[in-house]
Design a protein around this motif. Structure first.
Motif, PDB file in Angstrom:
ATOM      1  N   GLN A 216     -13.786 -19.994 115.603  1.00  0.00           N
ATOM      2  CA  GLN A 216     -14.107 -19.099 114.491  1.00  0.00           C
ATOM      3  C   GLN A 216     -13.003 -19.031 113.450  1.00  0.00           C
ATOM      4  O   GLN A 216     -13.286 -18.798 112.270  1.00  0.00           O
ATOM      5  CB  GLN A 216     -14.405 -17.685 115.015  1.00  0.00           C
ATOM      6  N   ALA A 217     -11.750 -19.182 113.853  1.00  0.00           N
ATOM      7  CA  ALA A 217     -10.655 -19.069 112.896  1.00  0.00           C
ATOM      8  C   ALA A 217      -9.400 -19.709 113.469  1.00  0.00           C
ATOM      9  O   ALA A 217      -9.252 -19.844 114.686  1.00  0.00           O
ATOM     10  CB  ALA A 217     -10.380 -17.601 112.553  1.00  0.00           C
ATOM     11  N   VAL A 218      -8.506 -20.087 112.564  1.00  0.00           N
ATOM     12  CA  VAL A 218      -7.206 -20.634 112.945  1.00  0.00           C
ATOM     13  C   VAL A 218      -6.134 -19.764 112.308  1.00  0.00           C
ATOM     14  O   VAL A 218      -6.169 -19.480 111.103  1.00  0.00           O
ATOM     15  CB  VAL A 218      -7.047 -22.090 112.478  1.00  0.00           C
ATOM     16  N   LEU A 219      -5.188 -19.316 113.126  1.00  0.00           N
ATOM     17  CA  LEU A 219      -4.109 -18.433 112.680  1.00  0.00           C
ATOM     18  C   LEU A 219      -2.789 -19.172 112.847  1.00  0.00           C
ATOM     19  O   LEU A 219      -2.485 -19.667 113.926  1.00  0.00           O
ATOM     20  CB  LEU A 219      -4.103 -17.136 113.499  1.00  0.00           C
ATOM     21  N   LEU A 220      -2.024 -19.248 111.774  1.00  0.00           N
ATOM     22  CA  LEU A 220      -0.831 -20.088 111.764  1.00  0.00           C
ATOM     23  C   LEU A 220       0.436 -19.283 111.501  1.00  0.00           C
ATOM     24  O   LEU A 220       0.495 -18.486 110.549  1.00  0.00           O
ATOM     25  CB  LEU A 220      -0.966 -21.162 110.680  1.00  0.00           C
ATOM     26  N   ASP A 221       1.442 -19.501 112.322  1.00  0.00           N
ATOM     27  CA  ASP A 221       2.775 -18.987 112.053  1.00  0.00           C
ATOM     28  C   ASP A 221       3.363 -19.773 110.878  1.00  0.00           C
ATOM     29  O   ASP A 221       2.844 -20.824 110.493  1.00  0.00           O
ATOM     30  CB  ASP A 221       3.638 -19.146 113.307  1.00  0.00           C
ATOM     31  N   MET A 222       4.458 -19.273 110.314  1.00  0.00           N
ATOM     32  CA  MET A 222       5.035 -19.921 109.142  1.00  0.00           C
ATOM     33  C   MET A 222       6.349 -20.632 109.460  1.00  0.00           C
ATOM     34  O   MET A 222       6.397 -21.860 109.542  1.00  0.00           O
ATOM     35  CB  MET A 222       5.265 -18.877 108.036  1.00  0.00           C
ATOM     36  N   ASP A 223       7.437 -19.899 109.665  1.00  0.00           N
ATOM     37  CA  ASP A 223       8.758 -20.496 109.873  1.00  0.00           C
ATOM     38  C   ASP A 223       8.789 -21.321 111.153  1.00  0.00           C
ATOM     39  O   ASP A 223       8.488 -20.825 112.241  1.00  0.00           O
ATOM     40  CB  ASP A 223       9.827 -19.406 109.957  1.00  0.00           C
TER      41      ASP A 223
ATOM     42  N   LEU B 232      -6.334 -14.949 104.353  1.00  0.00           N
ATOM     43  CA  LEU B 232      -5.458 -13.777 104.280  1.00  0.00           C
ATOM     44  C   LEU B 232      -4.104 -14.132 104.875  1.00  0.00           C
ATOM     45  O   LEU B 232      -3.957 -15.125 105.577  1.00  0.00           O
ATOM     46  CB  LEU B 232      -6.061 -12.554 104.975  1.00  0.00           C
ATOM     47  N   THR B 233      -3.128 -13.276 104.577  1.00  0.00           N
ATOM     48  CA  THR B 233      -1.780 -13.450 105.122  1.00  0.00           C
ATOM     49  C   THR B 233      -1.284 -12.104 105.643  1.00  0.00           C
ATOM     50  O   THR B 233      -1.588 -11.060 105.066  1.00  0.00           O
ATOM     51  CB  THR B 233      -0.794 -13.984 104.055  1.00  0.00           C
ATOM     52  N   VAL B 234      -0.547 -12.140 106.730  1.00  0.00           N
ATOM     53  CA  VAL B 234       0.004 -10.933 107.341  1.00  0.00           C
ATOM     54  C   VAL B 234       1.509 -11.091 107.451  1.00  0.00           C
ATOM     55  O   VAL B 234       1.997 -12.063 108.040  1.00  0.00           O
ATOM     56  CB  VAL B 234      -0.600 -10.682 108.742  1.00  0.00           C
ATOM     57  N   ALA B 235       2.257 -10.141 106.895  1.00  0.00           N
ATOM     58  CA  ALA B 235       3.718 -10.170 106.917  1.00  0.00           C
ATOM     59  C   ALA B 235       4.265  -9.212 107.969  1.00  0.00           C
ATOM     60  O   ALA B 235       3.624  -8.218 108.329  1.00  0.00           O
ATOM     61  CB  ALA B 235       4.273  -9.804 105.542  1.00  0.00           C
ATOM     62  N   GLY B 236       5.470  -9.495 108.426  1.00  0.00           N
ATOM     63  CA  GLY B 236       6.079  -8.679 109.470  1.00  0.00           C
ATOM     64  C   GLY B 236       6.368  -7.255 109.063  1.00  0.00           C
ATOM     65  O   GLY B 236       6.426  -6.360 109.916  1.00  0.00           O
TER      66      GLY B 236
ATOM     67  N   ALA C 298      -4.939  -9.912 111.706  1.00  0.00           N
ATOM     68  CA  ALA C 298      -5.520 -11.107 111.097  1.00  0.00           C
ATOM     69  C   ALA C 298      -6.940 -11.349 111.609  1.00  0.00           C
ATOM     70  O   ALA C 298      -7.854 -11.650 110.832  1.00  0.00           O
ATOM     71  CB  ALA C 298      -4.642 -12.318 111.385  1.00  0.00           C
ATOM     72  N   VAL C 299      -7.133 -11.213 112.911  1.00  0.00           N
ATOM     73  CA  VAL C 299      -8.458 -11.416 113.509  1.00  0.00           C
ATOM     74  C   VAL C 299      -9.455 -10.416 112.927  1.00  0.00           C
ATOM     75  O   VAL C 299     -10.585 -10.767 112.566  1.00  0.00           O
ATOM     76  CB  VAL C 299      -8.376 -11.291 115.042  1.00  0.00           C
ATOM     77  N   ALA C 300      -9.028  -9.161 112.827  1.00  0.00           N
ATOM     78  CA  ALA C 300      -9.913  -8.129 112.270  1.00  0.00           C
ATOM     79  C   ALA C 300     -10.237  -8.427 110.807  1.00  0.00           C
ATOM     80  O   ALA C 300     -11.378  -8.268 110.366  1.00  0.00           O
ATOM     81  CB  ALA C 300      -9.258  -6.752 112.400  1.00  0.00           C
ATOM     82  N   GLY C 301      -9.255  -8.874 110.065  1.00  0.00           N
ATOM     83  CA  GLY C 301      -9.471  -9.185 108.655  1.00  0.00           C
ATOM     84  C   GLY C 301     -10.437 -10.329 108.446  1.00  0.00           C
ATOM     85  O   GLY C 301     -11.149 -10.377 107.431  1.00  0.00           O
ATOM     86  N   LEU C 302     -10.472 -11.248 109.404  1.00  0.00           N
ATOM     87  CA  LEU C 302     -11.382 -12.387 109.318  1.00  0.00           C
ATOM     88  C   LEU C 302     -12.729 -12.105 109.982  1.00  0.00           C
ATOM     89  O   LEU C 302     -13.646 -12.924 109.893  1.00  0.00           O
ATOM     90  CB  LEU C 302     -10.749 -13.624 109.977  1.00  0.00           C
ATOM     91  N   GLY C 303     -12.833 -10.959 110.647  1.00  0.00           N
ATOM     92  CA  GLY C 303     -14.067 -10.627 111.341  1.00  0.00           C
ATOM     93  C   GLY C 303     -14.365 -11.556 112.494  1.00  0.00           C
ATOM     94  O   GLY C 303     -15.520 -11.876 112.776  1.00  0.00           O
ATOM     95  N   ALA C 304     -13.326 -11.994 113.178  1.00  0.00           N
ATOM     96  CA  ALA C 304     -13.476 -12.984 114.239  1.00  0.00           C
ATOM     97  C   ALA C 304     -13.242 -12.373 115.613  1.00  0.00           C
ATOM     98  O   ALA C 304     -12.732 -11.253 115.746  1.00  0.00           O
ATOM     99  CB  ALA C 304     -12.495 -14.135 114.014  1.00  0.00           C
ATOM    100  N   ASP C 305     -13.607 -13.127 116.640  1.00  0.00           N
ATOM    101  CA  ASP C 305     -13.362 -12.775 118.029  1.00  0.00           C
ATOM    102  C   ASP C 305     -12.042 -13.421 118.444  1.00  0.00           C
ATOM    103  O   ASP C 305     -11.905 -14.650 118.324  1.00  0.00           O
ATOM    104  CB  ASP C 305     -14.515 -13.301 118.886  1.00  0.00           C
ATOM    105  N   PRO C 306     -11.042 -12.677 118.922  1.00  0.00           N
ATOM    106  CA  PRO C 306      -9.762 -13.278 119.307  1.00  0.00           C
ATOM    107  C   PRO C 306      -9.920 -14.440 120.275  1.00  0.00           C
ATOM    108  O   PRO C 306      -9.188 -15.428 120.193  1.00  0.00           O
ATOM    109  CB  PRO C 306      -9.001 -12.115 119.954  1.00  0.00           C
ATOM    110  N   ALA C 307     -10.878 -14.344 121.175  1.00  0.00           N
ATOM    111  CA  ALA C 307     -11.078 -15.399 122.167  1.00  0.00           C
ATOM    112  C   ALA C 307     -11.580 -16.688 121.541  1.00  0.00           C
ATOM    113  O   ALA C 307     -11.547 -17.745 122.173  1.00  0.00           O
ATOM    114  CB  ALA C 307     -12.059 -14.931 123.239  1.00  0.00           C
ATOM    115  N   ARG C 308     -12.062 -16.625 120.304  1.00  0.00           N
ATOM    116  CA  ARG C 308     -12.544 -17.809 119.597  1.00  0.00           C
ATOM    117  C   ARG C 308     -11.628 -18.187 118.436  1.00  0.00           C
ATOM    118  O   ARG C 308     -12.039 -18.861 117.498  1.00  0.00           O
ATOM    119  CB  ARG C 308     -13.966 -17.563 119.079  1.00  0.00           C
ATOM    120  N   CYS C 309     -10.371 -17.752 118.543  1.00  0.00           N
ATOM    121  CA  CYS C 309      -9.371 -18.089 117.534  1.00  0.00           C
ATOM    122  C   CYS C 309      -8.270 -18.936 118.153  1.00  0.00           C
ATOM    123  O   CYS C 309      -7.855 -18.687 119.280  1.00  0.00           O
ATOM    124  CB  CYS C 309      -8.746 -16.823 116.941  1.00  0.00           C
TER     125      CYS C 309
END
Length: 233
Positions: A19-26, A145-149, A165-176
């Protein structure tokens, strides 16, 4: 939490369970983990203190409150956490203004996710001012979207940034799928209930349930990420 393009809801990618891909930055998308240590070393040198290289593994990947607080305590430097945070952010912003190398495979992966309309978020322990600067190189159009510390009550290793981030994308964490480079980030993603792809940058990370370890982003593409979801069934 800042949205850089309209939220994409709960669309799946071409029938995939992903459902979604969430990426760290540094250290994950941009080769900057070493930049933070360089800046920390320079700032503490200006305060009359030398950092022990073994401390690098303690501060890598964590929120500034933790890393800066640890270094103040370890060195006994006469500076407040707030004052040090300003110096570190200023130094880092100046450093990335001179050079901001992307990690191998980062540009290709972001382009592929965008081309297939996969909802994607950037989730970092760095402050908003730093994320917005780095986004100019990464391309804000790649992220829903982006989420900062400094925008969540608790940052990594707590799950709050990834849950936001998951909530903002309306996704299921288990499918991210989350892509991270440090144990701190991995802990946050796993606590949020996501499947993790670890690409270790400074310290080793071992494979585990719902955690796949690779050596480079060049090993990660959309087929690979969809396959992780299939393996979970």
């Amino acid at each position: 939490m800042t949205s850089t393009v309209p939220a994409l809801g709960t669309r799946t990618a071409e029938g995939s369970a992903l459902q979604a891909v969430l990426l760290d930055m540094d250290g994950t998308l941009v080769d900057t983990e070493g930049f933070w240590w360089d800046v920390e070393t320079e700032v503490f040198a200006s305060l009359g203190h030398t950092l022990d290289d073994s401390w690098r593994h303690v501060v890598v990947g964590g929120p500034m409150t933790r890393s800066a607080g640890f270094l103040i305590e370890a060195t006994g430097a006469d500076i407040t956490l707030a004052e040090l945070s300003v110096l570190l952010n200023d130094g880092f912003e100046e450093r990335i203004g001179r050079d901001l190398p992307l990690m191998p495979g980062a540009a290709r992966l972001l382009a592929e996710l965008s081309a297939h309309d996969v909802p994607t978020a950037l989730v970092s322990a760095s402050h908003r001012r730093i994320i917005d600067r780095v986004l100019k190189s990464l391309g804000p159009e790649h992220f829903a979207l982006t989420v900062a510390g400094d925008e969540v009550p608790r940052t990594k290793p707590h799950p709050d940034p990834y849950l936001a981030a998951v909530a903002g994308l309306g996704a299921d964490p288990a499918r991210c799928a989350v892509v991270e480079d440090t144990a701190t980030g991995v802990a946050a993603a796993e606590a949020a209930g996501c499947h993790v792809v670890a690409v270790p940058s400074v310290a080793p990370i071992t494979p585990a349930a719902r955690r796949t370890v690779v050596t480079s982003l060049e090993e990660v593409d959309l087929t690979f990420l969809r396959g992780l979801m299939t393996q979970m069934r």
